[in-house]
Scaffold this active site. Structure first.
Site, PDB file in Angstrom:
ATOM      1  N   TRP A 100       0.821  -1.212   0.000  1.00  0.00           N
ATOM      2  CA  TRP A 100       0.000   0.000   0.000  1.00  0.00           C
ATOM      3  C   TRP A 100       0.849   1.253   0.000  1.00  0.00           C
ATOM      4  CZ3 TRP A 100      -4.205  -1.566  -1.801  1.00  0.00           C
ATOM      5  CH2 TRP A 100      -4.724  -2.809  -1.465  1.00  0.00           C
ATOM      6  N   ASP A 167      -0.862   7.209   6.289  1.00  0.00           N
ATOM      7  CA  ASP A 167      -1.972   6.293   6.038  1.00  0.00           C
ATOM      8  C   ASP A 167      -2.100   5.405   7.276  1.00  0.00           C
ATOM      9  OD1 ASP A 167      -3.703   4.275   5.301  1.00  0.00           O
ATOM     10  OD2 ASP A 167      -2.601   3.674   3.509  1.00  0.00           O
ATOM     11  N   LYS A 191     -11.302  -1.310   9.352  1.00  0.00           N
ATOM     12  CA  LYS A 191     -10.470  -2.096  10.261  1.00  0.00           C
ATOM     13  C   LYS A 191     -10.935  -1.894  11.698  1.00  0.00           C
ATOM     14  CE  LYS A 191      -7.703  -2.699   6.638  1.00  0.00           C
ATOM     15  NZ  LYS A 191      -7.568  -3.942   5.878  1.00  0.00           N
TER      16      LYS A 191
END
Length: 355
Positions: A100, A167, A191
């Protein structure tokens, strides 16, 4: 009983599911479903107001930061960050710690120059680079705090002399942070905050509007801030369930309480991985994530056998990402210690069966 170790979308508290399910039938005794009410109604405006207030309270967000609820996931933020912060011909610095992080840098490179200040790709992202220099002429420095695929986590905000962007998709709300250390935080909700469909952005107001770019309004943080996250139709249900989950977290005692629970859960699982001769962790000891525990076994045959045992014991979602193999146990806020113990018991059972 099922124990959900899925990496995301992930487990949420049962009481949140129950209240969210009721709202699908009848929201606030209105006779209407949360799925059909107007996002401009006073009832839903109160949902957005409360959700923002909970984020600000739980994370102690300073007053000069905007809290936004957007769509498009963290992947859209890979583009929105440079659109808003990176001048034409400018440079941004990125730390490469996984898939990511790499994708975020790739998107930014379409809008300007990107300097990768360090990378752990040489060892399949099993560690966090510690020594690197961020150029002082960078518009910002970006890193990913928790790497879900590789099981590594950055616990301390890097000390840099440029705006800091992070992030935090997979560890937001799981541990204490000082929001003022960052200029922009973004996180997909799926999450620890809520269901998929909403993305949290916390941005310091005075870093916006300085890139000199003309960008579409839908990608301009300032437009979303002015509209109170209502620039366009928001993800109504995702925001509502996030509000319920944030209430749950506040009622538990907040971030400090959940952080201690997460430390205990992670320690219990890592202790068994380190003790049991059939399993070994993949991430460097000092960089081990509390949210995503990655581990392997010696052979594919053993892994297949343990996966079958896990299935029999109701342990769901532990198969590792194809980039790493083995197993990944995602142990987000709502996962209980009893689920960790169920996984540890299965590991001990495997050991007894085959030693």
């Amino acid at each position: 009983m099922k124990h959900n170790f899925g990496a995301g979308p992930c487990i949420l508290p049962k009481e949140v599911f129950q209240e969210a399910a009721q709202a699908v039938i009848d929201f606030n005794n209105s006779g209407l479903s949360i799925l059909e009410i107007s996002h401009r109604s006073k009832d839903f405006e109160q949902v957005v107001i409360e959700t923002e207030a909970l984020v600000r309270e739980l994370l102690a967000v300073p007053a000069d930061y905007s809290v936004l609820f957007l769509q498009g996931g963290a992947s859209q933020q890979f583009a929105m960050v440079p659109m808003n912060l990176l001048p034409e011909g400018g440079k941004a610095a990125y730390l490469d710690t996984g898939v990511w992080a790499s994708k975020a840098a790739k998107e930014a490179s379409k809008l300007g120059n990107v300097e990768i200040v360090a990378s752990s790709s040489d060892k399949n992202y099993t560690y966090i680079p510690k020594v690197f220099t961020v150029p002082t002429d960078a518009a910002y420095f970006h890193y990913t705090s928790n790497n879900t695929i590789y099981g590594t986590e950055v616990f301390e905000a890097p000390k840099v002399n440029v705006p800091l962007v992070v992030d935090m998709s997979s560890d937001i709300l799981s541990r204490t942070i000082n929001v003022a250390d960052y200029d922009l935080i973004y996180a997909g909700a799926q999450k620890n905050m809520g269901p998929a469909g909403v993305t949290l952005v916390i941005v310091k107001n005075d870093i916006l509007g300085k890139s000199g770019r003309t960008i579409p309004s839908i990608f301009d943080y300032r437009e979303h801030a002015k509209a109170g996250s209502m620039y366009n139709t928001p993800p109504v249900y995702s925001i509502y369930v996030s509000m319920l989950n944030l209430r749950w977290l506040k009622e538990k005692g907040g971030i400090e309480v959940i952080e201690q629970e997460n430390i205990i859960k992670a320690r219990a699982l890592y202790d068994e991985i380190d003790r049991n001769p059939f399993f070994r962790g993949t991430a460097n000891l000092e960089d081990r994530s509390r949210m995503n525990v990655t581990f392997v076994m010696d052979t594919a045959e053993q892994e297949a056998e343990f996966l079958e045992l896990a299935k029999e014991r109701g342990l769901i979602g532990i198969k590792g990402h194809r980039s790493v193999g083995g197993f990944r146990a995602s142990i987000y806020n709502a996962l209980t210690l009893s689920s960790i113990n169920a996984l540890v018991d299965a590991m001990k059972e495997f050991e007894e069966r085959y030693k």
